[in-house]
Design a protein around this motif. Structure first.
Motif, PDB file in Angstrom:
ATOM      1  N   THR A   9     -52.710  48.225  87.068  1.00 44.49           N
ATOM      2  CA  THR A   9     -51.637  48.089  86.083  1.00 44.49           C
ATOM      3  C   THR A   9     -51.463  46.691  85.514  1.00 44.49           C
ATOM      4  OG1 THR A   9     -50.413  49.949  87.007  1.00 44.49           O
ATOM      5  CG2 THR A   9     -49.133  48.358  85.748  1.00 44.49           C
ATOM      6  N   LEU A  10     -51.498  45.666  86.340  1.00 44.15           N
ATOM      7  CA  LEU A  10     -51.188  44.354  85.778  1.00 44.15           C
ATOM      8  C   LEU A  10     -51.774  43.216  86.592  1.00 44.15           C
ATOM      9  CD1 LEU A  10     -48.724  42.866  87.577  1.00 44.15           C
ATOM     10  CD2 LEU A  10     -47.379  44.653  86.502  1.00 44.15           C
ATOM     11  N   SER A  34     -56.033  48.599  82.580  1.00 40.38           N
ATOM     12  CA  SER A  34     -54.710  49.198  82.766  1.00 40.38           C
ATOM     13  C   SER A  34     -54.764  50.714  82.651  1.00 40.38           C
ATOM     14  CB  SER A  34     -53.733  48.654  81.723  1.00 40.38           C
ATOM     15  OG  SER A  34     -53.463  47.298  81.939  1.00 40.38           O
ATOM     16  N   ASP A  61     -42.178  41.357  86.791  1.00 35.32           N
ATOM     17  CA  ASP A  61     -43.068  40.993  85.702  1.00 35.32           C
ATOM     18  C   ASP A  61     -42.413  41.383  84.394  1.00 35.32           C
ATOM     19  OD1 ASP A  61     -45.774  41.583  83.946  1.00 35.32           O
ATOM     20  OD2 ASP A  61     -46.105  40.077  85.495  1.00 35.32           O
ATOM     21  N   SER A  75     -50.500  39.342  87.487  1.00 31.23           N
ATOM     22  CA  SER A  75     -49.248  38.596  87.495  1.00 31.23           C
ATOM     23  C   SER A  75     -49.485  37.199  88.049  1.00 31.23           C
ATOM     24  CB  SER A  75     -48.199  39.324  88.349  1.00 31.23           C
ATOM     25  OG  SER A  75     -46.990  38.601  88.390  1.00 31.23           O
ATOM     26  N   TYR A 122     -43.048  43.773  82.653  1.00 32.41           N
ATOM     27  CA  TYR A 122     -42.921  45.216  82.533  1.00 32.41           C
ATOM     28  C   TYR A 122     -41.811  45.771  83.418  1.00 32.41           C
ATOM     29  CZ  TYR A 122     -47.245  45.162  79.892  1.00 32.41           C
ATOM     30  OH  TYR A 122     -48.189  44.922  78.941  1.00 32.41           O
TER      31      TYR A 122
END
Length: 355
Positions: free
Chosen positions: A218-219, A202, A183, A221, A185
């Motif tokens: 966290t994310l 997050s 990703d 995607s 990040y």
């Protein structure tokens, strides 16, 4: 037996109960067999009870971002005589000089950065705020993410989208473990969840039904750019978080160890990719090295099958072994040629820092 296993048998229970209701002679069902509604209610009540127990472990984190602020979540995990320490994502902290924490009882305090890893590596940050002796701090327990199971019920507490939605809960299951996510990040092995999370979640905790934090939300995607609405949700496993924060406290920094290579997992290769790479059909596991830094790697490498004698089947095995080492240390790779004809050999390679 964990309560989440009951979900798996709901379909079977439904069939069995239906048969019993239609014709008592079909089966001899005990009177105390729970029906589907009872199971759902029991799990719902358990999440409600856990939410009430765990909400005080969670916080909302804000950081100045231009004329506005970035919004994220976090959770208390440690304290000493002077500070309370809070985990969140690095990307939540847009301005280290302007961080605020909002506790569940609406007390707002300033915080400062203790340590963080870059967004393109671990995306884990620890912030701290001074202890107020009038306040009781409730710390979360980091569980063992290796023990979590695909299909296990989990829930998240956080502050999705806007600060007015702080302290809200969503629930779902673990959809997959050790999923490689590339990703904006980082390139990391993560836990996939079908729990609803959004910007603002997050850094918040992902709980199991034992009330342990087994991940950090966290994310989102999207691996398919042709379908912009198909987002998948991911959390950093708690065991990796433990590794990073141990380094934060022991060495005051964390550097993700790696080898100077790029790789693909051999079990994930399609037949056409195997043909393109000329990989022998006899090689079914390990890492195929797509490219490498010849100035650091030495002799050419095709396939890595072991690190220090530990078998490397998938990329997560590679990550786990390298995490035992620091940049500058050497590791012994067992490598072989892609044609599978030559005998495996040992090659010494120095671990480097990511970035």
């Amino acid at each position: 037996m964990k309560k989440f296993t009951k979900i798996i048998i709901i379909g079977l229970l439904t069939i069995t109960l239906s048969a019993c209701n239609e014709n008592k002679t079909v089966c001899d069902c005990p009177d105390d067999v729970p029906n589907k509604d009872q199971i759902v209610l029991e799990i719902s009540n358990q999440i409600t009870e856990l939410y009430e127990q765990k909400i005080d472990e969670t916080v909302t984190v804000t950081s100045k971002n231009g004329d506005g602020y970035s919004l994220g979540s976090g959770f208390i995990f440690h304290s000493d005589n002077e500070f309370v320490y809070i985990l969140t994502n690095s990307h939540v902290i847009t301005d280290e000089e302007n961080i605020e924490v909002l506790f569940s009882d609406q007390i707002r305090v300033s915080a400062e950065m203790f340590n963080k890893s870059p967004e393109n590596e671990e995306d884990i940050a620890v912030i701290k705020t001074k202890i107020d002796p009038k306040y009781t701090y409730k710390k979360a327990t980091l569980g063992d993410s290796d023990e979590s199971k695909v299909g296990e019920l989990v829930f998240a507490i956080g502050s999705p989208l806007v600060i007015e939605f702080r302290g809200t809960v969503s629930s779902g299951i673990i959809a997959g473990k050790n999923i490689r996510v590339t990703d904006r990040y980082f390139d990391r092995y993560m836990t996939m969840i079908d729990v609803s999370i959004n910007p603002g979640n997050s850094g918040g905790p992902l709980y199991n039904l034992q009330g342990e934090v087994i991940g950090m939300n966290t994310l989102k995607s999207n691996p398919d750019p042709n379908n912009p609405n198909n987002y998948l949700n991911f959390a950093i496993p708690s065991n990796h978080i433990k590794l990073v924060i141990k380094s934060f406290f022991d060495m005051q920094s964390y550097t993700q160890p790696k080898l100077p290579i790029t790789y693909v997992e051999i079990p994930e290769l399609t037949l056409q990719q195997r043909i393109n790479y000329n990989i022998s059909d006899d090689i079914t596991s390990g890492l195929f090295v797509v490219s490498y830094d010849s100035s650091k790697i030495g002799s050419p490498i095709d396939v890595i099958t072991k690190i220090n004698g530990v078998e490397i089947i998938r990329g997560i095995d590679y990550i786990n072994e390298l995490n035992k080492h620091q940049p500058g240390e050497g590791v012994d790779l067992t490598v072989m040629n892609r044609d599978g004809l030559s005998a495996p050999r040992i090659q010494r390679v120095t671990v480097v820092a990511n970035g």
